[in-house]
Structure formats: C-alpha cells, structure tokens
Design a protein around this motif. Structure first.
Motif, PDB file in Angstrom:
ATOM      1  N   UNK A  71       0.832  -1.201   0.000  1.00 35.76           N
ATOM      2  CA  UNK A  71       0.000   0.000   0.000  1.00 35.76           C
ATOM      3  C   UNK A  71       0.871   1.257   0.000  1.00 35.76           C
ATOM      4  N   UNK A  72       0.447   2.270  -0.734  1.00 32.65           N
ATOM      5  CA  UNK A  72       1.203   3.529  -0.815  1.00 32.65           C
ATOM      6  C   UNK A  72       1.000   4.400   0.407  1.00 32.65           C
ATOM      7  N   UNK A  73      -0.161   4.282   1.054  1.00 32.57           N
ATOM      8  CA  UNK A  73      -0.396   5.081   2.241  1.00 32.57           C
ATOM      9  C   UNK A  73      -0.424   6.574   1.939  1.00 32.57           C
ATOM     10  N   UNK A  74       0.115   7.401   2.866  1.00 32.88           N
ATOM     11  CA  UNK A  74       0.059   8.852   2.680  1.00 32.88           C
ATOM     12  C   UNK A  74       0.914   9.372   1.525  1.00 32.88           C
ATOM     13  N   UNK A  75       1.838   8.555   1.002  1.00 32.18           N
ATOM     14  CA  UNK A  75       2.734   9.060  -0.044  1.00 32.18           C
ATOM     15  C   UNK A  75       1.955   9.421  -1.310  1.00 32.18           C
ATOM     16  N   UNK A  88       5.532  -0.762 -12.177  1.00 29.32           N
ATOM     17  CA  UNK A  88       4.123  -0.867 -11.826  1.00 29.32           C
ATOM     18  C   UNK A  88       3.600   0.378 -11.128  1.00 29.32           C
ATOM     19  N   UNK A  89       4.437   1.024 -10.309  1.00 26.64           N
ATOM     20  CA  UNK A  89       3.972   2.166  -9.546  1.00 26.64           C
ATOM     21  C   UNK A  89       3.832   3.415 -10.401  1.00 26.64           C
ATOM     22  N   UNK A  90       4.395   3.395 -11.609  1.00 28.78           N
ATOM     23  CA  UNK A  90       4.217   4.505 -12.528  1.00 28.78           C
ATOM     24  C   UNK A  90       5.212   5.625 -12.374  1.00 28.78           C
ATOM     25  N   UNK A  91       6.323   5.398 -11.659  1.00 29.20           N
ATOM     26  CA  UNK A  91       7.315   6.459 -11.450  1.00 29.20           C
ATOM     27  C   UNK A  91       8.507   6.329 -12.381  1.00 29.20           C
ATOM     28  N   UNK A  92       8.431   5.427 -13.315  1.00 31.54           N
ATOM     29  CA  UNK A  92       9.582   5.186 -14.192  1.00 31.54           C
ATOM     30  C   UNK A  92       9.872   6.377 -15.085  1.00 31.54           C
ATOM     31  N   UNK A  93       8.850   7.076 -15.556  1.00 30.02           N
ATOM     32  CA  UNK A  93       9.025   8.203 -16.477  1.00 30.02           C
ATOM     33  C   UNK A  93       8.582   9.525 -15.838  1.00 30.02           C
ATOM     34  N   UNK A  94       8.705   9.642 -14.522  1.00 34.75           N
ATOM     35  CA  UNK A  94       8.384  10.902 -13.864  1.00 34.75           C
ATOM     36  C   UNK A  94       6.910  11.220 -13.875  1.00 34.75           C
ATOM     37  N   UNK A  95       6.057  10.262 -13.579  1.00 40.71           N
ATOM     38  CA  UNK A  95       4.615  10.482 -13.591  1.00 40.71           C
ATOM     39  C   UNK A  95       4.212  11.411 -12.457  1.00 40.71           C
ATOM     40  N   UNK A  96       3.120  12.158 -12.689  1.00 44.57           N
ATOM     41  CA  UNK A  96       2.609  13.078 -11.669  1.00 44.57           C
ATOM     42  C   UNK A  96       1.759  12.366 -10.627  1.00 44.57           C
ATOM     43  N   UNK A  97       1.416  11.117 -10.858  1.00 40.96           N
ATOM     44  CA  UNK A  97       0.567  10.372  -9.931  1.00 40.96           C
ATOM     45  C   UNK A  97       1.044   8.932  -9.864  1.00 40.96           C
ATOM     46  N   UNK A 115       0.523   4.887  -9.065  1.00 40.82           N
ATOM     47  CA  UNK A 115      -0.537   3.894  -9.205  1.00 40.82           C
ATOM     48  C   UNK A 115      -0.429   2.874  -8.074  1.00 40.82           C
ATOM     49  N   UNK A 116      -1.543   2.499  -7.460  1.00 42.86           N
ATOM     50  CA  UNK A 116      -1.499   1.446  -6.429  1.00 42.86           C
ATOM     51  C   UNK A 116      -1.202   0.093  -7.064  1.00 42.86           C
ATOM     52  N   UNK A 117      -0.413  -0.717  -6.381  1.00 48.51           N
ATOM     53  CA  UNK A 117      -0.043  -2.036  -6.900  1.00 48.51           C
ATOM     54  C   UNK A 117      -0.288  -3.074  -5.813  1.00 48.51           C
ATOM     55  N   UNK A 118      -0.408  -4.321  -6.217  1.00 44.33           N
ATOM     56  CA  UNK A 118      -0.617  -5.437  -5.301  1.00 44.33           C
ATOM     57  C   UNK A 118       0.347  -6.563  -5.648  1.00 44.33           C
ATOM     58  N   UNK A 119       0.450  -7.525  -4.753  1.00 44.36           N
ATOM     59  CA  UNK A 119       1.357  -8.664  -4.971  1.00 44.36           C
ATOM     60  C   UNK A 119       0.951  -9.480  -6.203  1.00 44.36           C
ATOM     61  N   UNK A 120      -0.338  -9.740  -6.484  1.00 43.22           N
ATOM     62  CA  UNK A 120      -0.670 -10.471  -7.720  1.00 43.22           C
ATOM     63  C   UNK A 120      -0.160  -9.775  -8.983  1.00 43.22           C
ATOM     64  N   UNK A 121      -0.127  -8.456  -9.013  1.00 44.90           N
ATOM     65  CA  UNK A 121       0.415  -7.765 -10.180  1.00 44.90           C
ATOM     66  C   UNK A 121       1.911  -8.028 -10.329  1.00 44.90           C
ATOM     67  N   UNK A 122       2.625  -8.080  -9.225  1.00 39.10           N
ATOM     68  CA  UNK A 122       4.059  -8.384  -9.281  1.00 39.10           C
ATOM     69  C   UNK A 122       4.270  -9.807  -9.794  1.00 39.10           C
TER      70      UNK A 122
END
Length: 562
Positions: free
Chosen positions: A201-205, A258-267, A269-276
C-alpha cells in the motif's frame, strides 16, 4: 599484685551519652532543657556528685511549641525522644534511603519497592536526559506474571502524554478489550473478516506526491521501493527460497514500472502482490531486456522460484488477506490502533509469521509518512515468530530498532524468554547473531518473574548481578506485576505495577477461563473507559440503575457506516 592497686575499668558510654554530645550546625553544643518532675531524683543524685543522666530528650512530649518543629496538639506519650544532629552523624545510626534517580515525568506506572517512591515511565524523556541511548524497550516474562498488564498500562497511561500506539499484530487478541473500552474497534484480519490490507500500500505518499519537488519524490520513492523489495524477498525466503542479488534487482525494476514512477509520472498507481507475480510470470520485452537477460526464456527460468514463492501468498493460507487493495483507513487521532491476528491462528504459525512481516513493513511505512509530529509506540508482540522466517526478516526488525530515534518511535518487543531470539536460526548463524544484538538496541529491559533456568539465561545475556538474578527468580515470582527494570547498565529497580479496579477488569487475560467455568456471575461485559461520568438524572427515571447502552460501533475511532 599491681603497685598502683587494681585498675577500675571505665564504664562504656551508652547511646544516650553519645547522642547528648551532638551539636547544632554551628558547632555549639545543644543545651539541656529543664528537667521535669519525673527527673527530680536524677538532679538530686547529680548534686550529690553522682553521674548525671546525659541521654535526656531535647523536646517535650508534645514537641517544640513552634511552627514547623513537630508540635502536636495532643500528648504523644509513646513518641520517641527527639534529638538533633547533622546528617553526617545520623547517617551512622540510620542509613537514609535514596530515590531511584528516575525523574517524575511521564506515566506513573507503580512504585519502587526499595525506596517507596513513585515510578514514572517516559522513554523519550529518558533519551533527552541522557539516561539511555535509545527509547526502545524489551519485556520478558513467563505467562501469568503480569507481562500483558504491564504493557497495557504503559500504553494507556502514555496516551495521556501524547504518545499514540500502533499494535503491529495482536496474535492472541489480548489488546482488543482495551480498544473496545476506548470505543475503538480493532482491525481484524483472518477468517470471516471483511478487512483487507495491501502489503504494498502507498499510504500517505500518494496524497503528498504532487506537492513534493522532484528531488523529494526521488528520495521518498527510493525508500519505498527498498522497503517493498526487502518485504518481498523476506516473504520469498519464508517459503524456503533464498533470493539472490539478481532477484532483488528484478523485483525493484518491476515495482518501479508498476507504480508509474519510471518516467516521472505526476501520480502513483497502487499495486498489489498479484500484479508483481503476473509481471514475473509473463514479462514483456522491455522488462527482460532492461534487467539484462539474454531472452524471455532465460528471464522466466531464472525467476521461476521466486515467482512460485510469491504465488503462495496469493493461493496459499493467506490468500485474500494481503493481495487486495486496502479497504480501511486508520484514524490517526485515536490513541491506540491494533491489527488483530487472532483469527489467523487456525492457519498455522507460518501464516501468522508472514502476516506479522507484512504488517511490520506496512506499519513502518505508514507511520514514517504520517507528518503529525507525534511520538508513536509500536508494540511487536511475539516478534520471534516474524524473525523465524529468515535472515531478511531479522534484518527488517533490526533496521526498525536502529531508526527509532530518527523516526520518533518507541519500539516495544514482547517476548517470553531470551531463548526466543536463539530460535530464529541455526546455532552460530547470522540470524542468531543479529537477533542476540537486538537486546543492545533496547536500552530499557523489563524483566518479570522467571524460573531459575531462564533466570540464568537472562543473567548471561544481560550481565545481571547475582542480586538482580535473585530478584527475578525470587521476589518477582511472588506476585503479578513485579519486575526488575534495568536502564542500560544502571542497577536494576524493583518496580511493582499498580492497576486500578477498572484496569484490572480490562486487562484480565484470564477472563476466558472464568467465563468457561461459569463460577463468576455475569457483569454485563467489560467496563468502558470514560473521560467524565454522566450526571445522575434528576427525573427519578428507573433507567438510572440500568446497564449503560453502548454507543454505535466505531471502526478505528470513527463511527461505523451501515
């Protein structure tokens, strides 16, 4: 026969004569007060040349008739005579007792049986006053010696000083009565519970991400990815597969994508273990090329074992608990939060250990990113279960203890005996070495009653003196709530925890046994803690003497929505 005749032996000086020679602070001998009628015969004998009494009282029976000098309005016929002397002189007759040196700041837990003074607990204040080097605590005690009551009393009373508590895994459900008394419903995970917790979970981040600068985003994301990678490798190791450095690189890359930070995204994405697991089982071309594998087949063959290990979390005993999005919100204004794992005991020790690992990683990240400035007490009950999963699980606990000061946390480890730490791995292994060093990261040790064998272990591990060891196996075994408190290398203090009647009923861990025997009459449930009792009704209504109507159910301090 002696030339000078028989020499008479002088009479020894009695205590009265010695006390009569005391002087005041200026060195002037004390004057003898006028004798009363009862001593008239002594005066006559003194005038006739006989030895005069010297152990006379310097005050009347009712004391000096002056404010502050011990005068009593009634005749204290049995009062001992009053003498005056300096503390240096009186110290030889009566050894004055000194306090234990712990300041009267924080939660009043009980009293010191040696000095009779009150005993206060506030680990962060102890650090600021240089009494200890870290705020962490470790408590040892046999079942039934008052270990849980001591922990619960510390939690409840420190909450009055702004210390909020997060119970990271209540294995036996012992903390649930306290939360219900505070109108807080604990988060239950396990059979029949609707709650789900995403271990990633990303939580407050997620909410703070758009407001951070690019440099702050990179810094926070690096820490989150490192924490997630350690968690997944620890879970894989728990399934019997020791991950390699290449596995860690692959997991970090997958999480970053998966989290969407690879290309400097502004938001994010929540991820889960099944996606990994899905990314590892069927990678795209960019993934296996980015991780420097020669082909798709080589990537799949190399990651097959770690993929299978993580898949067990999706289809095994923990299926549905940590592989779905989190469906609850923590109320950070509540004094205590708890994750109840008592429903997981039917799924085995392995399931409980994995759940403790997931909760430990999740709670650490959530509290790290909660920018409220509060000091938090993190209770790790039966932490040895988590550390039995392998080396990385032990390293995760070690890391949390080392960062407690920087993260404004008080880590409280609850164990039965020191051999719990030795059971995390083979003798002489790295896991055991790190686990034994955890005691050095807990400056405050709370040692309740133990058997002679366990007392020997504690004496060896903590360097207890013979007298301190005798306290553990003797005095502390004679009653509940008795403990030897050691603050680093300071002499141990014999502390008796004192509970109120309400606390005793709430903290009663034997209530299940009483209810099962049916010997005790029903009391209508456990009492609830209230700040101000309601005023009695003046209408004469018969409902005044009835049982209180419980409030609507509260989920983490907020009213439940039906």
């Amino acid at each position: 026969m002696s030339l000078f005749g028989k020499r008479r032996r002088p009479d020894p000086r009695g205590p009265g004569e010695l006390l009569s020679q005391f002087t005041d602070l200026d060195g002037i001998p004390l004057t003898t007060p006028p004798l009363d009628q009862a001593d008239g015969d002594d005066d006559e004998r003194g005038r006739r040349g006989r030895r005069e009494r010297v152990n006379r009282a310097t005050a009347a029976r009712q004391g000096h008739r002056e404010p502050g000098r011990g005068w009593a309005p009634v005749d204290a016929a049995r009062r001992a005579p009053v003498y005056r002397a300096t503390t240096a002189e009186v110290g030889g007759l009566f050894p004055l007792l000194a306090s234990n040196g712990v300041p009267a700041i924080g939660a009043r837990l009980g009293y010191d049986t040696q000095s009779g003074g009150a005993f206060y607990v506030h680990p962060t204040e102890w650090v600021l006053r240089k009494m200890v080097t870290n705020p962490n605590l470790a408590i040892f005690g046999e079942p039934g010696r008052g270990k849980s009551s001591t922990v619960l009393a510390t939690i409840l009373r420190l909450s009055l000083f702004g210390v909020r508590t997060l119970i990271s895994g209540d294995v036996k459900g012992e903390y649930t009565p306290l939360l219900r008394a505070l109108d807080i419903t604990p988060i239950a995970l396990g059979r029949g519970s609707p709650h789900r917790l995403n271990a990633l979970d990303l939580g407050p981040i997620r909410a703070h991400w758009p407001t951070w600068s690019p440099a702050r985003q990179r810094e926070e994301l690096t820490g989150i990815l490192a924490r997630w990678t350690r968690l997944l490798t620890a879970l894989a190791e728990a399934q019997g597969y020791p991950p390699t450095v290449t596995d860690e690189l692959v997991l970090s890359t997958v999480l970053n994508r998966l989290v969407g930070a690879e290309h400097g995204s502004d938001e994010l994405r929540p991820i889960t273990i099944p996606q990994v697991v899905a990314q590892l089982a069927d990678p795209d071309d960019d993934l296996w090329q980015q991780t420097r594998f020669a082909s798709y087949r080589q990537f799949v063959d190399h990651t097959r074992k770690i993929t299978d290990a993580l898949s067990n979390l999706v289809v095994g005993p923990l299926a549905g608990l940590f592989d779905e999005p989190t469906n609850f919100d923590l109320d950070w204004d509540a004094p205590v939060q708890s994750m109840d794992l008592s429903l997981l005991r039917s799924r085995g020790d392995q399931a409980v250990a994995v759940a403790l690992t997931c909760l430990g990683s999740w709670s650490s990240m959530i509290t790290d990113l909660q920018d409220d400035g509060d000091v938090r007490l993190v209770v790790r009950d039966e932490v040895w279960r988590q550390m039995r999963l392998g080396l990385r699980a032990v390293q995760a606990v070690d890391s949390d203890l080392r960062l407690s000061r920087a993260e404004r946390k008080i880590q409280l480890l609850v164990m039965h005996k020191p051999s719990d730490l030795l059971s995390v791995g083979a003798a002489g292994s790295q896991e055991v070495s790190i686990a034994k060093d955890l005691l050095a990261l807990c400056s405050t040790r709370i040692l309740l009653g133990q058997s002679t064998r366990v007392g020997d272990e504690l004496a060896e591990e903590l360097g207890l003196s013979d007298r301190e060891q005798a306290v553990l196996t003797g005095w502390a075994m004679e009653g509940q709530g008795r403990a030897l408190w050691k603050l680093e290398n300071s002499p141990g203090m014999k502390i008796q925890t004192v509970l109120s009647a309400t606390e005793r009923s709430i903290f009663d861990t034997d209530s299940g046994l009483r209810e099962s025997t049916g010997d005790q009459p029903s009391t209508g449930g456990r009492p609830r803690l209230v700040a101000v009792p309601p005023a009695p009704s003046s209408t004469g209504d018969s409902s005044v003497n009835s049982e209180p109507v419980p409030d609507p159910a509260r989920v983490n301090g907020t009213a439940a929505r039906w």
